[in-house]
Design an enzyme around this catalytic site. Structure first.
Site, PDB file in Angstrom:
ATOM      1  N   ASP A   1     -14.347  66.638  15.983  1.00 17.50           N
ATOM      2  CA  ASP A   1     -15.173  67.484  16.853  1.00 17.50           C
ATOM      3  C   ASP A   1     -16.532  67.816  16.233  1.00 17.50           C
ATOM      4  O   ASP A   1     -16.963  68.980  16.235  1.00 17.50           O
ATOM      5  CB  ASP A   1     -14.451  68.805  17.162  1.00 17.50           C
ATOM      6  CG  ASP A   1     -12.994  68.632  17.549  1.00 17.50           C
ATOM      7  OD1 ASP A   1     -12.668  67.595  18.145  1.00 17.50           O
ATOM      8  OD2 ASP A   1     -12.197  69.544  17.259  1.00 17.50           O
TER       9      ASP A   1
ATOM     10  N   GLU B   1     -12.451  68.027  28.376  1.00 13.23           N
ATOM     11  CA  GLU B   1     -12.882  69.015  27.376  1.00 13.23           C
ATOM     12  C   GLU B   1     -14.151  68.517  26.695  1.00 13.23           C
ATOM     13  O   GLU B   1     -14.719  67.499  27.077  1.00 13.23           O
ATOM     14  CB  GLU B   1     -11.775  69.225  26.332  1.00 13.23           C
ATOM     15  CG  GLU B   1     -11.401  67.947  25.578  1.00 13.23           C
ATOM     16  CD  GLU B   1     -10.123  68.074  24.767  1.00 13.23           C
ATOM     17  OE1 GLU B   1      -9.356  69.020  25.010  1.00 13.23           O
ATOM     18  OE2 GLU B   1      -9.918  67.227  23.890  1.00 13.23           O
TER      19      GLU B   1
END
Length: 325
Positions: free
Chosen positions: A39, A209
């Site tokens: 991420d 997401e």
């Protein structure tokens, strides 16, 4: 925290970070630094590239953040434990998906914590502040900034975008819903939209997401991750709009697994410098099957004559050195 660091390092396979030379040109290599990290949020501060990733290990151990800095995209310095749950008192398990912005000489660090599943649980999106990009960061509010589900969006995976007029917007959300909010410049709360609402849903087709936004030639490029983060089909798609509010009509996928390189390529960010666009993302090596075996990588991103993003080819070489000074 020492035991947690040891536990997480046992789970991590530290890959040798190799700099490639081709025709006397230095390349970053992929992955760009050692360890399991995911991420990644990439940004430029103080004439340096910075990457803020998730420490990719079991939920009870991933309770701290490291970050990395570089002057050229090739040589990276690790800054350890810039924030952890000894500072964020309301967080008790995994913290992930960092995002960061600078405003008025302060650095504001956003994160997800506790992976809440309903409005009765404690957790959500938090924010911390520091005087330097490498911290140490301190909890700004002493509580989550967003701790409830609005429009069906789990309060995770936040990204803060500063528009040309100085307005800050936050895009966030899991569980296949994405919200946007207008956030105060001190990041302590929100500013209502013209219609009086706080949370606007802007979910595009196939969104899962990991939202991200950048602006190019007056257009708003909205990007997100699709598929499951634990599986090989994790990927990045995008839309282009004339407004930060959308509508965001899905154009297509631009980053996905490659049977010759890696699987699970997603949850990315973009750094723009010297007319170069770099996509920073995580992927899972072909030799790995564990869900936490994710490494941070970088490749160039380009556009066609109509402004659409060209499909990104993952590489082992990475990108050429690009010194900021």
């Amino acid at each position: 925290m020492k035991k947690l660091f040891i536990g997480c390092s046992v789970f991590a396979l530290f890959i040798s970070c190799i700099s490639f030379r081709q025709k006397n040109v230095l390349y970053s290599g992929n992955p760009i630094f050692q360890g399991w990290y995911a991420d990644p949020e990439g940004v430029v501060f103080d004439d340096k590239y910075w990457i803020y990733p998730t420490v990719s290990c079991p939920y009870t151990e991933g309770v701290y953040f490291d970050c990395f800095s570089s002057s050229d995209l090739v040589h990276w310095e690790k800054h350890s434990n810039i924030l952890d749950t000894t500072e964020i008192k309301w967080a008790w398990q995994t913290m992930w998906a960092p995002a960061i912005v600078e405003n008025n000489g302060k650095y504001y660090f956003f994160f997800s914590a506790n992976d809440i599943q309903n409005d009765d649980q404690v957790g959500g999106i938090g924010v911390a502040v520091a005087d330097r990009p490498q911290g140490p960061f301190k909890d700004l509010l002493g509580k989550p900034l967003i701790d409830k589900f609005y429009n069906g969006a789990q309060p995770i995976d936040q990204f803060v975008f500063k528009d040309d007029d100085g307005t800050f917007y936050m895009y966030y959300g899991g569980w296949r819903h994405c919200n946007m909010v207008k956030i105060k410049s001190d990041f302590t709360g929100f500013i209502p939209f013209d219609d009086g609402s706080i949370f606007k849903e802007v979910t595009p087709e196939n969104y899962v997401e990991g939202p991200f936004m950048f602006k190019r030639k007056g257009k708003y490029y909205f990007m997100w991750s699709e598929g499951g983060w634990t599986g090989p089909d994790y990927r990045v798609a995008y839309a282009i709009a004339d407004s930060p509010f959308g509508p965001f009509k899905r154009i297509g996928t631009i980053l996905e697994q490659d049977p010759d390189i890696a699987t699970g390529a997603g949850h990315h960010s973009v750094i723009i410098v010297k007319d170069k666009y770099y996509i920073i993302y995580h992927r899972r090596p072909l030799t790995e099957t564990d869900q936490f075996s994710r490494a941070t990588c970088i490749d160039e991103m380009s556009f066609d004559e109509n402004g659409f993003i060209n499909p990104i080819k993952m590489t082992f070489e990475g990108v050429k050195a690009n010194p900021l000074k």
